[in-house]
Motif scaffolding. Sequence first.
Motif, PDB file in Angstrom:
ATOM      1  N   TRP A 139      -4.793 -29.253 -42.924  1.00  8.25           N
ATOM      2  CA  TRP A 139      -3.946 -28.074 -43.129  1.00  8.25           C
ATOM      3  C   TRP A 139      -4.223 -27.021 -42.063  1.00  8.25           C
ATOM      4  CZ3 TRP A 139       0.387 -26.628 -44.893  1.00  8.25           C
ATOM      5  CH2 TRP A 139       0.652 -25.297 -45.194  1.00  8.25           C
ATOM      6  N   ARG A 187      -1.637 -25.513 -38.949  1.00  8.95           N
ATOM      7  CA  ARG A 187      -1.326 -24.095 -38.729  1.00  8.95           C
ATOM      8  C   ARG A 187      -1.737 -23.635 -37.335  1.00  8.95           C
ATOM      9  NH1 ARG A 187      -0.478 -21.026 -43.194  1.00  8.95           N
ATOM     10  NH2 ARG A 187       0.280 -19.564 -41.608  1.00  8.95           N
ATOM     11  N   THR A 238      -7.974 -21.078 -44.538  1.00  4.14           N
ATOM     12  CA  THR A 238      -7.068 -21.106 -43.395  1.00  4.14           C
ATOM     13  C   THR A 238      -6.750 -19.714 -42.865  1.00  4.14           C
ATOM     14  OG1 THR A 238      -6.081 -23.130 -44.276  1.00  4.14           O
ATOM     15  CG2 THR A 238      -4.836 -21.948 -42.606  1.00  4.14           C
ATOM     16  N   LEU A 242      -7.196 -18.255 -38.960  1.00  8.44           N
ATOM     17  CA  LEU A 242      -6.010 -17.939 -38.169  1.00  8.44           C
ATOM     18  C   LEU A 242      -6.034 -16.497 -37.688  1.00  8.44           C
ATOM     19  CD1 LEU A 242      -3.157 -19.735 -40.191  1.00  8.44           C
ATOM     20  CD2 LEU A 242      -3.930 -20.303 -37.902  1.00  8.44           C
TER      21      LEU A 242
END
Length: 674
Positions: A623, A627, A580, A584
């Motif tokens: 997930w 985000r 993740t 991001l």
Amino acid sequence: MPTITEILKRLVIGRAKRSEELHETLLPKRLALPIFASDPLSSVAYATQEILLVLTLGGLAYLRFTPWIALAVVVLLAVVVLSYRQVVHAYPTGGGSYEVVSTNLGPSAGLVVAASLLVDYVMTVAVSIASGVDNVISALPRLAEHRVLLALAFVALLTAMNLRGVRESGRTFAAPTYLFTGGVLIMVTTGMVQYALGNAPLAQTAHYGVTPEPGTADLAGAALVMLVLRAFSSGCTALTGVEAISNGVPAFRRPKSRNAAATLAAMGAIAITMFAGVTALALIAHVRITTDACRLTGLPGNCHAYTQRTVIAQIAAAVFGGERSFGFYFIQAATALVLVLAANTAFNGFPLLASILAQHRYLPRQLHNRGDRLAFSNGILALAVVAGLLLWGFKANVTSLIHLYILGVFAAFTLSQLGMVRHWNRELRAEDGAAVRRRHHRARAVNAVGSVVTGLVLVIVLATKFTQGAWLAVLAAVVLWVTMRGIRRHYDTTAAELAVTDPKGELTLPSRVLALVLVSRVHKPTLRALAYARAFKPDRLEALTVAVDRGEAAELERRWEEYGIGVQLKVLDSPYREVTRPVLEYVRSIRRESPRDVVAVFIPEYVVGHWWENLLHNQSALWLKSRLMFTPGVMVISVPWQLTSSVRAAARPAARAPGSVRRGEPRNRVAGRR
């Protein structure tokens, strides 16, 4: 074939109804009475008992105050019924006390009433069912150890019946309410005739004495006044549920206000007659009941093993000739049933009030939605869960629950009558006709008296019950009030934030669209996501993968080149094996470089056919999506790939959808003639 869940749902709830069928659920007076008045009618079964339980704390001598306390309760009930008849005529759209107070005293005061009533509705379910279980145990003492289980089973039964719709629950509950009412009136008439003929009924406990609690044997002055006031506040449980009819005016057939007012008057007359009759017979038959059986003197055996029968059970046994008589079992069965069904008043009042509050954005909007049977299903389920937790936490004990009761309803009574006084003041300022002004003056006088009387009772109830557990109800109402204010503030803030002020500006196109396709491996879902992203014709298209394992990343790059996909594959290094964070950071870096650009992130996802398969797939994608959704200027697009299990699940025939045609039903009834 329909699934097991769908079959069970249809068996319990019934077939779904169209929105156009809502008018078919409106109630005639004969069904409205048991639906909206079962609570105040059934409270006859325990209101007298609560008065006696308090007075016998000081011994038998204080029972002399019972007639005066009962008279005060009767007068109070008559005043409240007359006052709410004014509410029904003035505010026929429903909402009752909440609408009256919100309109005339302001939204904050209206929320006080709403919070108080919601708490009291929950307590109505808990107390009514616990009292019903007590009467079952009075007839069948062996069930005492299963008290909590019985109570929870009754909650589940009521929930299922109310999910079927208001009209259906009314038909189910009408017979027990009328049987109870008829049984009690016959019992009162029979007992009074026996008394007049010199053969007064005598309770089995009449020869028992009562040992006063320490410090209560010789009360005088303020202490005696407090004992009497405490007994009066306990007897005021006879007034619970009176406001339910004013909340449910929209559920009546036309003319709605007139029918609701007539039902309210009938309820008041019946409740007063039964309460006065039961109290008189309890004194005539010398019924003895205490908070602790060991305070009874003259018991033949161990007091700890003695199960006290309820007041109404003792009266029935005395009037009808013993505990094996048909009359005794009839009264016990009808009482137990109607006390359980009395919770139905709350099952109608709570969801309706919650729906109005949700419509006004004080509660989640889901509470305003109607279910398959046009009932407010979410409100019904919420009430059942909270009441079930209360019954479980307090072990379905009436004595423990009763102290949390009736505080909220008297707050609603008082504020609604004050609101009605202001309403009539406003009407008088706008009215010139002499006859109409006289009617308004009379109505204002009724509401003014009601506000003063119920205000005094509210003070008494608060003073006598606060330290015994009523503080929990006050705390719950305060927390609910604050929560509803917070929900409304959130909805208002969100609405202001989403309001369109510059339509042309909101429609301005972004400078560029950058498309990123997340890749874990080269397979069919990935290629579909790439094709879908290309169809968008973005200004720039990239494939993005995270190198959690360098060997796997190298193999992915090799196969990417081998297939000749023609889209740049960018590999993000991840030394700490995170997926993740690198994605991001990369997306945010693009946004920093080009704030006016839009980044569209395409995520391939599996569509599975069984709930447990979700545990095996899509966890990283879920997930990551959660985000990315918080990153401004980023659009997250899921590209589904249906696994075989999902295709099989979709192929199973679903339950009949709204608008579909049943076998044998003419098609033109649904779709029109062709």
